[in-house]
Every structure is written in C-alpha cells, then in structure tokens.
Design an enzyme around this catalytic site. Structure first.
Site, PDB file in Angstrom:
ATOM      1  N   GLU A 198      66.402  20.616 -66.712  1.00  0.00           N
ATOM      2  CA  GLU A 198      65.023  20.724 -66.229  1.00  0.00           C
ATOM      3  C   GLU A 198      65.007  21.065 -64.745  1.00  0.00           C
ATOM      4  O   GLU A 198      65.860  20.619 -63.983  1.00  0.00           O
ATOM      5  CB  GLU A 198      64.279  19.406 -66.457  1.00  0.00           C
ATOM      6  CG  GLU A 198      62.842  19.370 -65.979  1.00  0.00           C
ATOM      7  CD  GLU A 198      61.947  20.360 -66.710  1.00  0.00           C
ATOM      8  OE1 GLU A 198      61.009  20.876 -66.074  1.00  0.00           O
ATOM      9  OE2 GLU A 198      62.197  20.623 -67.901  1.00  0.00           O
ATOM     10  N   LYS A 207      68.864  29.950 -54.326  1.00  0.00           N
ATOM     11  CA  LYS A 207      68.256  28.768 -54.918  1.00  0.00           C
ATOM     12  C   LYS A 207      67.873  29.021 -56.380  1.00  0.00           C
ATOM     13  O   LYS A 207      67.892  28.103 -57.209  1.00  0.00           O
ATOM     14  CB  LYS A 207      67.033  28.336 -54.108  1.00  0.00           C
ATOM     15  CG  LYS A 207      67.392  27.709 -52.767  1.00  0.00           C
ATOM     16  CD  LYS A 207      68.257  26.472 -52.922  1.00  0.00           C
ATOM     17  CE  LYS A 207      68.452  25.733 -51.609  1.00  0.00           C
ATOM     18  NZ  LYS A 207      69.268  24.500 -51.774  1.00  0.00           N
ATOM     19  N   VAL A 265      80.934  22.401 -48.085  1.00  0.00           N
ATOM     20  CA  VAL A 265      80.938  22.477 -49.546  1.00  0.00           C
ATOM     21  C   VAL A 265      81.341  23.851 -50.061  1.00  0.00           C
ATOM     22  O   VAL A 265      81.650  24.007 -51.245  1.00  0.00           O
ATOM     23  CB  VAL A 265      79.569  22.088 -50.134  1.00  0.00           C
ATOM     24  CG1 VAL A 265      79.243  20.632 -49.827  1.00  0.00           C
ATOM     25  CG2 VAL A 265      78.463  23.018 -49.647  1.00  0.00           C
ATOM     26  N   ASN A 273      72.677  18.883 -52.428  1.00  0.00           N
ATOM     27  CA  ASN A 273      71.545  19.161 -51.543  1.00  0.00           C
ATOM     28  C   ASN A 273      71.894  20.116 -50.409  1.00  0.00           C
ATOM     29  O   ASN A 273      70.997  20.705 -49.800  1.00  0.00           O
ATOM     30  CB  ASN A 273      71.025  17.845 -50.958  1.00  0.00           C
ATOM     31  CG  ASN A 273      69.945  18.064 -49.922  1.00  0.00           C
ATOM     32  OD1 ASN A 273      68.827  18.457 -50.227  1.00  0.00           O
ATOM     33  ND2 ASN A 273      70.286  17.819 -48.655  1.00  0.00           N
ATOM     34  N   TYR A 277      68.231  33.274 -49.320  1.00  0.00           N
ATOM     35  CA  TYR A 277      67.974  31.875 -49.616  1.00  0.00           C
ATOM     36  C   TYR A 277      67.283  31.736 -50.974  1.00  0.00           C
ATOM     37  O   TYR A 277      67.699  30.936 -51.822  1.00  0.00           O
ATOM     38  CB  TYR A 277      67.112  31.261 -48.518  1.00  0.00           C
ATOM     39  CG  TYR A 277      66.668  29.848 -48.779  1.00  0.00           C
ATOM     40  CD1 TYR A 277      67.523  28.775 -48.552  1.00  0.00           C
ATOM     41  CD2 TYR A 277      65.380  29.575 -49.254  1.00  0.00           C
ATOM     42  CE1 TYR A 277      67.124  27.469 -48.788  1.00  0.00           C
ATOM     43  CE2 TYR A 277      64.975  28.277 -49.496  1.00  0.00           C
ATOM     44  CZ  TYR A 277      65.835  27.218 -49.262  1.00  0.00           C
ATOM     45  OH  TYR A 277      65.424  25.927 -49.512  1.00  0.00           O
ATOM     46  N   GLY A 334      74.908  17.597 -47.868  1.00  0.00           N
ATOM     47  CA  GLY A 334      73.851  17.921 -46.909  1.00  0.00           C
ATOM     48  C   GLY A 334      73.046  16.699 -46.548  1.00  0.00           C
ATOM     49  O   GLY A 334      71.812  16.740 -46.463  1.00  0.00           O
ATOM     50  N   ARG A 379      70.716  14.385 -42.596  1.00  0.00           N
ATOM     51  CA  ARG A 379      69.328  14.133 -42.191  1.00  0.00           C
ATOM     52  C   ARG A 379      68.371  14.659 -43.256  1.00  0.00           C
ATOM     53  O   ARG A 379      68.778  15.186 -44.279  1.00  0.00           O
ATOM     54  CB  ARG A 379      69.023  14.821 -40.847  1.00  0.00           C
ATOM     55  CG  ARG A 379      69.308  16.321 -40.847  1.00  0.00           C
ATOM     56  CD  ARG A 379      69.185  16.938 -39.467  1.00  0.00           C
ATOM     57  NE  ARG A 379      70.105  16.306 -38.532  1.00  0.00           N
ATOM     58  CZ  ARG A 379      71.400  16.624 -38.451  1.00  0.00           C
ATOM     59  NH1 ARG A 379      71.916  17.546 -39.242  1.00  0.00           N
ATOM     60  NH2 ARG A 379      72.192  16.012 -37.597  1.00  0.00           N
TER      61      ARG A 379
END
Length: 250
Positions: free
Chosen positions: A239, A164, A68, A94, A160, A23, A26
């Site tokens: 972490e 995540k 991906v 990303n 989303y 990703g 940009r």
C-alpha cells in the site's frame, strides 16, 4: 526531552523490537525514530548529515553514519545494529535528497545520485535486512516516498519525483515476495510537510492548496509510520498511504 511527543498512543509490536530508520538526523526521520523508541523499540538512526548534532544519550538509540547508496556502508551499519541490539524487524527507508529542478538543469551524475540515494538506497537496506526477517517470519518495511512520486512535480524536481515513484513501486514489488512470511512492505507519500525540502521559494502557493488548512509536521508522518510499523497493521501490505492533508486526492 523529545522534540515530538506521542503521548496516549500505544501500539502492539514495538516492545523488544529493533528498528532501523534511515535519514534520521532530523525532521521526518527523527520524528519516526523517536516515536518508535517511545513505543519500546530499540532504534538505530542512520544518516550522513549529522552536522555536529548532539550525540544521543539514550542507550536504546544508536546513531550511525551511513551513506545508504553505498552497499558496503549499509552492510557495515546493519552489522553494527545487529551486534548492538540484534536483528532489525522494522525498517524505515526515509533517506532522500532533492536534486536540481528541471530536466535541462539536471546532469546525468545528479540524476544518478538522486536515484542512488532515494531508490537504490532503499533497495540495499531492504535486501540487507530481509534474511533475518524471513528467518523470524516477521517484519515491517516502510518506504517514505512522496506525493511527487504519484503526481509528478509542480515545482520541477523531476529526478526527485521519478525516484520517489520508484520507491513506491519498490514497496509494491517486494511485498508479494514476502507476504506469506509475516513481512509487510508499504510506502508513505507525504506532502506539504515542514522540512528542509519544503524550505524553498514559492512553497506558500502550494501550501494554500492543502484542504486541512495547514502544512504538515514530521509528527503527522510519524503517526502514519507508527501504525504501519506495528503488528496491528498485519493485514496491510503493498500500500502507498497518502499523508498530505488533502493536497492530492486519488
């Protein structure tokens, strides 16, 4: 000239290394890629939405088209990186898409696509680079998650947020598998960062809740990624690091 500058920062563990950033056309991904290049790494930028962007003329940076969520595409892209630069020892997952807002507005196909890109894509990339990292007994893997993966979504982007959350847990789950092999696996949880995803109506009302009094920049996230991707962060693994200006405190 780079759109982001990281003058004055020199971290160990980048010179001569190969990094892959997904990703990376940009915003956050591009900032991370350019930061790692400035540190001395050779960097492959993977994306499928270049939109006619100028080709990179730095021989130490390689721009590749890659979905991906497609296992064959990931394998082909990493194989090209290996043939050009060598085996990656740094991976930044990303790549991500937002998806529709609200459960009633989200079809099963849309739900699956968000998870395919955001979560399964990270898994596929990790699985592809791990053998070489294990052989070298060194690796840095960074999953770029989101504040939404911790607290849910006030703006209703349910798929989303859930995907995540999976990205965060993936880092925590993989880390114990490879911790004794010199490989660390961590995640970042950015929020209120200027990007295409935050160019939405009503974002100002959330931005006012950021304690430092401003929206974040791609550079803010890149600084955090730089540290986790360096050899200086060898004692940090499993972490999830917040990069949110105090928007969310846990």
């Amino acid at each position: 000239m780079s759109a982001w500058t990281f003058e004055g920062i020199k971290l160990p563990g980048y010179e001569g290394r190969v990094a892959v950033v997904t990703g990376a056309a940009r915003n956050i991904g591009r900032a991370i890629a350019e930061a790692m290049r400035e540190q001395g790494a050779q960097v492959a930028l993977l994306d499928m939405d270049w939109q006619g962007e100028d080709l990179l003329d730095d021989p130490g940076m390689l721009a590749l088209d890659c979905d991906v969520a497609d296992e064959a595409a990931v394998d082909a892209a990493i194989s090209q990186v290996e043939a050009t630069f060598g085996a990656p020892s740094i991976l930044v997952n990303n790549a991500g898409i937002l998806g529709p807002a609200g459960v009633p507005n989200t079809s099963l196909e849309e739900w699956k696509r968000v998870f395919d890109v955001n979560s399964t894509g990270a898994f596929l990339c990790i699985r592809r680079v791990l053998p070489a990292m294990r052989e070298a007994r060194y690796g840095r893997i960074i999953n770029v998650g989101s504040n939404s993966g911790k607290m849910g979504s006030l703006s209703g982007v349910t798929a989303y947020a859930a995907s995540k959350g999976a990205v965060h847990t993936l880092a925590k789950a993989v880390a114990p598998e490879v911790a004794k092999e010199g490989i660390t696996v961590n995640a970042l949880a950015p929020s209120m960062v200027h990007s295409r995803m935050t160019e939405r109506p009503n974002m100002d009302q959330y931005a006012k809740l950021v304690l430092v009094g401003r929206m974040g920049t791609p550079s803010d996230v890149a600084y955090a990624a730089l540290f986790l991707g360096s050899s200086a962060a060898s004692f940090i693994t499993a972490e999830v690091m917040d990069v949110n200006g105090g928007y969310y405190i846990d």
